[in-house]
Write an enzyme that holds these catalytic residues in place. Structure first.
Site, short mmCIF file in Angstrom:
data_model
loop_
_atom_site.label_atom_id
_atom_site.label_comp_id
_atom_site.label_asym_id
_atom_site.label_seq_id
_atom_site.Cartn_x
_atom_site.Cartn_y
_atom_site.Cartn_z
N MET A 30 0.84 -1.20 0.00
CA MET A 30 0.00 0.00 0.00
C MET A 30 0.88 1.25 0.00
O MET A 30 0.42 2.35 0.32
CB MET A 30 -0.94 0.00 1.20
CG MET A 30 -1.90 -1.20 1.16
SD MET A 30 -3.44 -0.94 2.04
CE MET A 30 -2.85 -0.62 3.69
N GLY A 31 2.17 1.09 -0.33
CA GLY A 31 3.07 2.24 -0.43
C GLY A 31 3.58 2.70 0.92
O GLY A 31 3.50 1.98 1.91
N HIS A 34 9.06 1.22 3.43
CA HIS A 34 10.11 1.30 4.44
C HIS A 34 10.96 0.04 4.33
O HIS A 34 10.74 -0.80 3.44
CB HIS A 34 9.49 1.46 5.84
CG HIS A 34 8.40 0.47 6.13
ND1 HIS A 34 8.65 -0.88 6.28
CD2 HIS A 34 7.05 0.61 6.26
CE1 HIS A 34 7.51 -1.51 6.52
NE2 HIS A 34 6.51 -0.63 6.50
N HIS A 37 9.26 -3.36 3.63
CA HIS A 37 8.92 -3.62 2.22
C HIS A 37 10.20 -3.96 1.43
O HIS A 37 10.18 -4.82 0.56
CB HIS A 37 8.28 -2.39 1.58
CG HIS A 37 6.98 -1.97 2.21
ND1 HIS A 37 6.87 -0.84 2.98
CD2 HIS A 37 5.74 -2.53 2.17
CE1 HIS A 37 5.61 -0.70 3.39
NE2 HIS A 37 4.90 -1.71 2.92
N LYS A 154 4.88 -9.81 9.34
CA LYS A 154 4.21 -8.85 10.22
C LYS A 154 2.70 -9.02 10.16
O LYS A 154 2.01 -8.85 11.15
CB LYS A 154 4.58 -7.42 9.84
CG LYS A 154 3.90 -6.39 10.74
CD LYS A 154 4.35 -5.00 10.40
CE LYS A 154 3.69 -4.45 9.17
NZ LYS A 154 2.28 -4.09 9.38
N ASP A 155 2.19 -9.35 8.96
CA ASP A 155 0.75 -9.55 8.80
C ASP A 155 0.50 -11.05 8.60
O ASP A 155 0.14 -11.50 7.51
CB ASP A 155 0.27 -8.75 7.59
CG ASP A 155 0.60 -7.27 7.76
OD1 ASP A 155 -0.16 -6.58 8.45
OD2 ASP A 155 1.65 -6.83 7.26
N GLN A 158 -2.83 -12.47 7.39
CA GLN A 158 -2.97 -12.19 5.96
C GLN A 158 -2.21 -13.23 5.14
O GLN A 158 -2.72 -13.76 4.15
CB GLN A 158 -2.44 -10.78 5.69
CG GLN A 158 -2.20 -10.45 4.25
CD GLN A 158 -1.86 -8.98 4.07
OE1 GLN A 158 -2.76 -8.15 4.09
NE2 GLN A 158 -0.59 -8.65 3.91
N SER A 190 6.36 -0.21 10.20
CA SER A 190 5.02 -0.16 9.61
C SER A 190 4.78 1.24 9.07
O SER A 190 5.21 2.24 9.67
CB SER A 190 3.98 -0.47 10.69
OG SER A 190 2.70 -0.05 10.26
N ARG A 192 2.21 2.74 9.24
CA ARG A 192 1.33 3.43 10.19
C ARG A 192 2.08 3.95 11.42
O ARG A 192 1.48 4.68 12.21
CB ARG A 192 0.20 2.49 10.64
CG ARG A 192 -0.86 2.27 9.56
CD ARG A 192 -2.02 1.46 10.09
NE ARG A 192 -3.17 1.50 9.21
CZ ARG A 192 -3.56 0.48 8.42
NH1 ARG A 192 -2.88 -0.64 8.41
NH2 ARG A 192 -4.63 0.60 7.66
#
Ligand code: AMP
Length: 284
Positions: A30-31, A34, A37, A154-155, A158, A190, A192
């Site tokens: 989702m861009g 960091h 990714h 991390k997810d 998912q 993250s 976020r």
């Protein structure tokens, strides 16, 4: 590096590579890229000749009260990072390119339904989230048609749900996982994390502490059990271990969605632990 906005351009480029016998690895994001990714991109580069990254803040995986509007979207910074990492193609679709036929205010005519795997963890606290994730990942896989798809630990819920979709529906893709990348003090990287105030950022590593404490206590259970009863190594999970740690987080001001130990791949609360099986301790 190509930066494209349409499915058509992705398909044309990837099919050209495939005609040359090249392998393709895909990293959906989702861009606000960091180091987490980038670890996925590195893994992708190691596996394939070409790396495709998608940058799309997918509206269908956000709940009505969630942060879709304020989610960070630093596109130039993301493109720059991808260029430096040797990515071959970045797919940055508009919402209309992905969901052209959606009708505002109307539920889609067809969606995924997930059994059991989303009853706990974030599946419980973020209703509809994983259905939205499967919808977009299914579309992206059909657009990119990669040999490999790389996801982050991390997810982890998912990862298991997407892997299940790929297996059950015979997607011709190998799904790979990369360990959680953390800051020096243990906080998982993250996009976020930019929401955190200075004070909250200072507290945040307690999440990783909690996971590690639970893990250690469970392992101690094994060690004790070996002394007491070497025959059967199955141990009962003392749920106090989990509730004590989540209580400690609450006392420190955290709003705890869950701190859980679950079985894999079905992601159900674990009541016992058996050697040789994989369990997940997760917190949000
Ligand atoms: P996102 O952009 O947050 O949707 O994440 C895109 C991919 O990067 C997902 O597979 C995430 O699990 C993965 N990811 C995000 N943060 C990390 C991290 N700190 N370590 C490993 N993988 C991550």
């Amino acid at each position: 590096m190509k930066h494209v906005k349409t499915k058509h351009e992705v398909r044309a480029t990837v099919s050209g590579w495939k005609a040359e016998g090249k392998k393709v690895a895909f990293v959906p994001t989702m861009g606000a890229l960091h180091q987490g990714h980038l670890a996925l991109i590195n893994k992708a580069r190691a596996l394939a000749d070409h790396v495709v990254v998608s940058v799309f803040v997918n509206p269908t995986q956000f709940g009505p009260e969630e942060d879709f509007d304020k989610y960070p979207r630093p596109l130039e910074h993301d493109l720059d990072k991808c260029r430096k990492e040797g990515v071959s193609l970045v797919f940055v679709p508009e919402r209309s390119e992905m969901y052209g036929r959606e009708q505002p205010g109307k539920r889609p005519l067809l969606t995924f339904s997930i059994n059991r795997m989303n009853e706990h963890l974030c599946g419980n606290t973020r209703k509809g989230h994983f259905e939205g994730v499967l919808q977009v990942v299914c579309k992206l896989l059909n657009i990119v048609q990669p040999d490999f798809m790389i996801l982050g630990q991390k997810d982890i819920q998912q990862y298991f749900i997407i892997r299940q979709m790929a297996e059950e529906f015979d997607f011709p893709v190998e799904v790979k996982i990369v360990p959680t990348q953390r800051d020096k003090d243990g906080l998982a990287l993250s996009s976020r994390n930019v929401y955190l105030s200075k004070e909250d950022r200072a507290m945040a590593p307690m999440l990783f502490d909690a996971i590690q404490k639970v893990s250690r206590r469970l392992m101690e259970g094994f060690a004790d059990d070996e002394i007491n009863d070497g025959e059967d190594q199955t141990i009962e999970v003392d749920s106090l271990i989990l509730s004590k740690e989540s209580e400690r987080l609450r006392e420190n001001g955290f709003n705890v969605d869950y701190l859980s130990l679950v079985t894999t791949p079905d992601l159900q609360p674990a009541e016992t632990i058996q050697p040789g099986r994989l369990y997940v301790i997760a917190v949000a």
